[in-house]
Scaffold this motif. Structure first.
Motif, PDB file in Angstrom:
ATOM      1  N   SER A 163      50.665 109.277  65.424  1.00  0.00           N
ATOM      2  CA  SER A 163      50.649 110.736  65.294  1.00  0.00           C
ATOM      3  C   SER A 163      52.023 111.314  64.968  1.00  0.00           C
ATOM      4  O   SER A 163      52.127 112.267  64.178  1.00  0.00           O
ATOM      5  N   ASP A 164      53.097 110.756  65.566  1.00  0.00           N
ATOM      6  CA  ASP A 164      54.418 111.305  65.281  1.00  0.00           C
ATOM      7  C   ASP A 164      54.841 111.033  63.841  1.00  0.00           C
ATOM      8  O   ASP A 164      55.532 111.844  63.212  1.00  0.00           O
ATOM      9  N   TRP A 167      52.956 113.481  61.679  1.00  0.00           N
ATOM     10  CA  TRP A 167      53.603 114.793  61.809  1.00  0.00           C
ATOM     11  C   TRP A 167      54.840 114.868  60.933  1.00  0.00           C
ATOM     12  O   TRP A 167      55.064 115.860  60.233  1.00  0.00           O
ATOM     13  N   PRO A 389      58.062 115.840  67.143  1.00  0.00           N
ATOM     14  CA  PRO A 389      57.963 117.294  67.245  1.00  0.00           C
ATOM     15  C   PRO A 389      58.847 117.851  68.339  1.00  0.00           C
ATOM     16  O   PRO A 389      58.970 117.261  69.411  1.00  0.00           O
ATOM     17  N   GLY A 395      53.666 119.434  67.130  1.00  0.00           N
ATOM     18  CA  GLY A 395      52.769 118.783  66.195  1.00  0.00           C
ATOM     19  C   GLY A 395      51.580 119.667  65.851  1.00  0.00           C
ATOM     20  O   GLY A 395      51.032 119.594  64.760  1.00  0.00           O
ATOM     21  N   SER A 400      48.525 117.810  59.824  1.00  0.00           N
ATOM     22  CA  SER A 400      48.849 116.749  58.862  1.00  0.00           C
ATOM     23  C   SER A 400      47.764 116.631  57.814  1.00  0.00           C
ATOM     24  O   SER A 400      46.592 116.461  58.139  1.00  0.00           O
TER      25      SER A 400
END
Length: 406
Positions: A163-164, A167, A389, A395, A400
């Motif tokens: 996820s990071d 982002w 984030p 985020g 995204s």
């Protein structure tokens, strides 16, 4: 397999209780004939790529001003004084000379990936789009360059990213495609699409020898800069090089090129974040079914060229981002400071070349390293590796744009 932990039980120069980096000494390499054939990257190949790219650059116009000798997208080499070394790392440098290779200052891209982007697009210039397979960091760098040069960027992956990372790519303006298949299948699909679209530049950051050569150009650049600074590198004056490694190809190709240039007189150590391992599992011969297993080409390049790997906690890297900003005035990404964060441990473990590391290439040189090159790989910014984030920009604030592709 031998894992050597730090001689100090706990470190933290700011008394936060964070652990020191761990030093992994690698088992002797076992290479098949096919693997050995992939190690045919020579200095002639690298210099040939540089020569061709310079010719293309003169015709590219907009990029011509960013092609200083000795290579495209050069970055400065700066010596850091002994007092600063002691303040930053807590070690007494003595006769040790520490050099910072400042890839965060490359033109436009501010990243080690800027060379790969430039060398890939020059033969196809002008382009309107860059499509990247495999390296989120390279895609983010291409997007930062595209804001100035006028192209869009797509990133293609075989499976969903963390996820990071999603982002970061979204913040950089990268359009993301997830194909839900093997990397080989993605490569076939994308190659056929790009062949029908001459305005798109396709960069395979997983298994392309051309991409590896582009990263390797930095080794030629470093050689010229060290020579200009009067630094002699030979068996009596070996060189220690610390390179952050988040995605494999860039660090592995650089290590292989340095080995081609200096032979046994160079000791290249990779630095990886312990929660985001890249080449370490493959180099340690962990099972290929491991979730950490990575593409084949970087492993082949690194197998005989890397002396060891250091792993660092993410929290340590975050602290070093603040420290470097405060002491040196540079704003780097977490992986951008990884090599500097590991300087003290690397010097203790590798500057004298411990026997466990020496057995890797049969190197019998016992002279200590009096020159250490610390690679600062990228500035902080949109899509930088390890960038997460912040409280101001969470985020959730930036959805995204990921597209699933069956």
């Amino acid at each position: 397999m031998l894992m050597r932990t730090a001689p100090l039980a706990q470190v933290d120069r700011a008394s936060s209780g964070l652990k020191v980096p761990l030093a992994w000494h690698l088992p002797p390499p076992v290479m098949s004939a096919v693997d050995s054939g992939l190690m045919g990257m020579t200095l002639d190949d690298i210099e040939g790529l540089l020569m061709r790219s310079r010719l293309y650059a003169h015709a590219a116009g907009d990029l011509a001003s960013f092609t200083p000798y000795p290579g495209l997208m050069s970055s400065p080499l700066r010596r850091i004084g002994n007092k600063s070394v002691q303040e930053l790392t807590g070690i007494c440098a003595g006769s040790l000379q520490v050099w910072l290779k400042c890839d965060h200052e490359t033109p436009i891209g501010n990243s080690i990936h800027a060379r790969a982007v430039t060398h890939a697009l020059l033969p196809k210039w002008p382009v309107s789009k860059i499509a990247v397979l495999g390296s989120p960091g390279l895609a983010a760098c291409a997007a930062r360059m595209g804001k100035s040069m006028g192209w869009s960027v797509e990133h293609h992956s075989a499976r969903p990213l963390a996820s990071d990372i999603r982002w970061g790519l979204a913040k950089a303006g990268v359009i993301q495609h997830v194909h839900h298949c093997t990397p080989g299948d993605v490569r076939i699909v994308m190659a056929s699409q790009v062949s029908r679209d001459p305005a798109t530049c396709w960069i395979d950051a997983c298994e392309s020898e051309d991409t590896a050569l582009a990263y390797a150009c930095a080794a030629i650049e470093l050689k010229e800069q060290l020579h200009g600074a009067g630094v002699k590198v030979d068996s009596k004056n070996p060189l220690l090089v610390l390179v952050p490694n988040a995605e494999g190809v860039s660090a592995a190709a650089l290590a292989m090129a340095l080995k081609q240039i200096y032979g046994r007189a160079v000791r290249t150590v990779l630095v990886e974040e312990d929660a985001n391992l890249s080449l370490l599992p493959s180099l340690m011969d962990w099972p290929r079914t491991s979730e950490h297993y990575r593409p084949h080409l970087p492993w082949v390049l690194a197998r005989r060229a890397v002396a060891g790997v250091l792993t660092v906690e993410q929290a340590v890297l975050q602290e070093w981002v603040k420290l470097v900003s405060r002491r040196l005035g540079w704003t780097l990404s977490p992986m951008g400071v990884a090599a500097l964060a590991s300087l003290g441990m690397a010097t203790a473990e590798y500057s004298g070349l411990p026997s466990a590391a020496r057995s890797m290439w049969g190197d019998r040189v016992d002279a200590p390293c009096r020159n250490v090159v610390v690679w600062l790989t990228e500035a902080a910014g949109e899509g930088a590796v390890g960038q997460t984030p912040t409280a101001q920009t969470s985020g959730e604030d930036c959805e995204s744009p990921v597209q699933d592709t069956d």
